[in-house]
Design a protein around this motif. Structure first.
Motif, PDB file in Angstrom:
ATOM      1  N   GLY A 306       0.800  -1.213   0.000  1.00 22.08           N
ATOM      2  CA  GLY A 306       0.000   0.000   0.000  1.00 22.08           C
ATOM      3  C   GLY A 306       0.830   1.258   0.000  1.00 22.08           C
ATOM      4  N   ASP A 307       2.148   1.118   0.100  1.00 25.58           N
ATOM      5  CA  ASP A 307       3.041   2.282   0.089  1.00 25.58           C
ATOM      6  C   ASP A 307       3.941   2.287  -1.142  1.00 25.58           C
ATOM      7  N   GLY A 308       3.610   1.442  -2.114  1.00 24.58           N
ATOM      8  CA  GLY A 308       4.417   1.338  -3.320  1.00 24.58           C
ATOM      9  C   GLY A 308       5.321   0.124  -3.337  1.00 24.58           C
ATOM     10  N   SER A 309       5.653  -0.392  -2.173  1.00 21.11           N
ATOM     11  CA  SER A 309       6.502  -1.579  -2.092  1.00 21.11           C
ATOM     12  C   SER A 309       5.653  -2.845  -2.077  1.00 21.11           C
ATOM     13  N   SER A 310       6.303  -3.985  -2.242  1.00 23.89           N
ATOM     14  CA  SER A 310       5.588  -5.266  -2.304  1.00 23.89           C
ATOM     15  C   SER A 310       6.194  -6.284  -1.356  1.00 23.89           C
ATOM     16  N   VAL A 311       5.355  -7.241  -0.957  1.00 25.61           N
ATOM     17  CA  VAL A 311       5.793  -8.385  -0.158  1.00 25.61           C
ATOM     18  C   VAL A 311       5.800  -9.601  -1.072  1.00 25.61           C
ATOM     19  N   PHE A 312       6.895 -10.346  -1.084  1.00 30.77           N
ATOM     20  CA  PHE A 312       7.052 -11.488  -1.984  1.00 30.77           C
ATOM     21  C   PHE A 312       6.976 -12.791  -1.188  1.00 30.77           C
ATOM     22  N   SER A 313       6.305 -13.777  -1.762  1.00 31.18           N
ATOM     23  CA  SER A 313       6.088 -15.060  -1.064  1.00 31.18           C
ATOM     24  C   SER A 313       6.375 -16.229  -1.997  1.00 31.18           C
ATOM     25  N   GLU A 314       6.858 -17.333  -1.374  1.00 30.05           N
ATOM     26  CA  GLU A 314       7.141 -18.535  -2.156  1.00 30.05           C
ATOM     27  C   GLU A 314       5.951 -19.483  -2.191  1.00 30.05           C
ATOM     28  N   SER A 315       5.095 -19.422  -1.162  1.00 29.26           N
ATOM     29  CA  SER A 315       3.959 -20.337  -1.096  1.00 29.26           C
ATOM     30  C   SER A 315       2.645 -19.567  -1.081  1.00 29.26           C
ATOM     31  N   LEU A 316       1.565 -20.272  -1.458  1.00 30.43           N
ATOM     32  CA  LEU A 316       0.253 -19.642  -1.482  1.00 30.43           C
ATOM     33  C   LEU A 316      -0.209 -19.290  -0.072  1.00 30.43           C
ATOM     34  N   ASN A 317       0.076 -20.145   0.872  1.00 33.88           N
ATOM     35  CA  ASN A 317      -0.324 -19.860   2.254  1.00 33.88           C
ATOM     36  C   ASN A 317       0.354 -18.591   2.771  1.00 33.88           C
ATOM     37  N   GLU A 318       1.639 -18.478   2.493  1.00 39.66           N
ATOM     38  CA  GLU A 318       2.384 -17.291   2.915  1.00 39.66           C
ATOM     39  C   GLU A 318       1.826 -16.044   2.222  1.00 39.66           C
ATOM     40  N   HIS A 319       1.487 -16.189   0.961  1.00 39.77           N
ATOM     41  CA  HIS A 319       0.924 -15.075   0.192  1.00 39.77           C
ATOM     42  C   HIS A 319      -0.432 -14.653   0.766  1.00 39.77           C
ATOM     43  N   ASN A 320      -1.262 -15.634   1.105  1.00 41.25           N
ATOM     44  CA  ASN A 320      -2.590 -15.319   1.655  1.00 41.25           C
ATOM     45  C   ASN A 320      -2.482 -14.566   2.973  1.00 41.25           C
ATOM     46  N   ARG A 321      -1.485 -14.921   3.773  1.00 40.94           N
ATOM     47  CA  ARG A 321      -1.283 -14.202   5.034  1.00 40.94           C
ATOM     48  C   ARG A 321      -0.879 -12.742   4.759  1.00 40.94           C
ATOM     49  N   ALA A 322      -0.053 -12.552   3.730  1.00 44.48           N
ATOM     50  CA  ALA A 322       0.361 -11.192   3.365  1.00 44.48           C
ATOM     51  C   ALA A 322      -0.824 -10.386   2.827  1.00 44.48           C
ATOM     52  N   VAL A 323      -1.698 -11.044   2.065  1.00 40.89           N
ATOM     53  CA  VAL A 323      -2.896 -10.375   1.540  1.00 40.89           C
ATOM     54  C   VAL A 323      -3.798  -9.950   2.696  1.00 40.89           C
ATOM     55  N   ASP A 324      -3.990 -10.864   3.664  1.00 37.43           N
ATOM     56  CA  ASP A 324      -4.816 -10.534   4.824  1.00 37.43           C
ATOM     57  C   ASP A 324      -4.254  -9.336   5.588  1.00 37.43           C
ATOM     58  N   LYS A 325      -2.932  -9.286   5.704  1.00 37.68           N
ATOM     59  CA  LYS A 325      -2.291  -8.245   6.500  1.00 37.68           C
ATOM     60  C   LYS A 325      -2.319  -6.891   5.790  1.00 37.68           C
ATOM     61  N   TYR A 326      -1.980  -6.886   4.507  1.00 40.01           N
ATOM     62  CA  TYR A 326      -1.780  -5.601   3.823  1.00 40.01           C
ATOM     63  C   TYR A 326      -2.984  -5.159   2.974  1.00 40.01           C
ATOM     64  N   GLN A 327      -3.821  -6.092   2.547  1.00 40.33           N
ATOM     65  CA  GLN A 327      -4.959  -5.719   1.710  1.00 40.33           C
ATOM     66  C   GLN A 327      -6.277  -5.755   2.489  1.00 40.33           C
TER      67      GLN A 327
END
Length: 330
Positions: A306-327
């Protein structure tokens, strides 16, 4: 005999006076009708036409005097075509020197990374002093005129700042931008990583345009490219919103809905694997290089903080946690 000598003397005196007057005039500032006067010398103009043109533009001097000066100087044939501007204090000598040196007054137009061809055309249409020769032409007609018939225009022009002479055509700027992109793309393709799954320079251009649209922070470009290169390598859909938005065209109202992601189109990278058929924007040099030199990563997902930067993930579970946190802010 004495009469002839006197006449000869008078002639010499008149010649000297005329030379003095000419020398005085050549070093005297030209009177102008306004604080600055602009005039474009077109290719093929005669010295007389150039002199008349300056007077018509606002130089308050006899056109015949300017013409005779251009001709007498022996430099009339060396005057270069271009757009010129003069202000207070410019003498006839300086005016001629300016045109002989090609010391033009240039305008500039800036083309921004991530712009579409539609935005590119609109900016050229707004550019000061640029002749809109392509205004009535379709995209296909423009590409044909540029020597690339049948080629889609999107992404084919390099975003940069281009200087041009006032009175130049927008087609001339387009041609320079297209040639610049061809050079930059060739340089990037020659520097591609050996492990790259991209099969052609066109593939690199398409991916670079996606990286350009997906990257909010310059330092993330290589990682974003790494994710997409990894997905291409294993046959996983790219699933990138900017391609879907591009496919919607004028139907996109600022909100990307679930039905848009599910509607199959050539640019829907959720429903179709691989790259879309064309670029979706004009990528800059950094995105071109990132496309062919991706970061060495195992990441398959990323989400914006949300500030222009991104969080990168290797697994779908890790990605979903990042989506929950930042989106979803959970």
């Amino acid at each position: 005999m004495r009469l002839l000598k006197r006449l000869f003397g008078v002639l010499l005196l008149l010649t000297a006076l005329a030379a003095a007057v000419v020398a005085w005039w050549l070093h005297r500032p030209l009177p102008l009708a306004s604080p600055s006067v602009e005039f474009s010398v077109e290719s093929g103009m005669s010295p007389r036409q150039i002199a008349n043109g300056w007077v018509a533009a606002g130089v308050e001097a006899p056109a015949l005097a300017l013409y005779e000066w251009f001709r007498w100087s022996g430099q009339a044939r060396r005057i270069r075509a271009g757009s010129y501007e003069i202000g207070p204090g410019v003498t006839p000598r300086e005016l001629l020197r300016k045109m002989v040196l090609g010391d033009e007054t240039l305008a500039t137009v800036r083309l921004i990374e991530g712009w579409t061809f539609k935005q590119f055309r609109a900016e050229l249409a707004r550019a000061e002093g640029l002749r809109p020769t392509t205004a009535a032409m379709s995209d296909a007609e423009i590409m044909a005129a540029l020597g690339a018939p049948g080629r889609h225009p999107e992404g084919r022009f390099f975003p940069d700042t281009y200087a041009y002479s006032r009175g130049s055509s927008d087609m001339a700027v387009m041609k320079r931008a297209m040639r610049a992109m061809e050079r930059k793309l060739a340089e990037s393709w020659a520097a591609r990583a050996e492990s790259s799954p991209l099969k052609s320079p066109d593939d690199a251009l398409v991916l670079a345009s996606i990286v350009e649209k997906e990257t909010g922070l310059s330092s993330d470009r290589a990682m974003v490219s790494g994710v997409f290169n990894n997905r291409l390598r294993i046959g996983m859909p790219l699933q990138t919103d900017p391609t879907v938005i591009y496919g919607l065209g004028d139907r996109y109202d600022g909100n990307l809905r679930k039905r848009d992601l599910q509607a199959d189109t050539a640019y829907n990278t959720y429903t179709r694997p691989g790259l879309p058929p064309t670029p979706i924007a004009m990528p800059g040099k950094a995105s071109l290089l990132a496309a062919v030199q991706p970061a060495a990563t195992k990441a398959l997902y990323f989400v914006s903080r949300g500030d222009g930067s991104s969080v990168f993930s290797e697994s779908l579970n890790e990605h979903n946690r990042a989506v929950d946190k930042y989106q979803r802010k959970r």
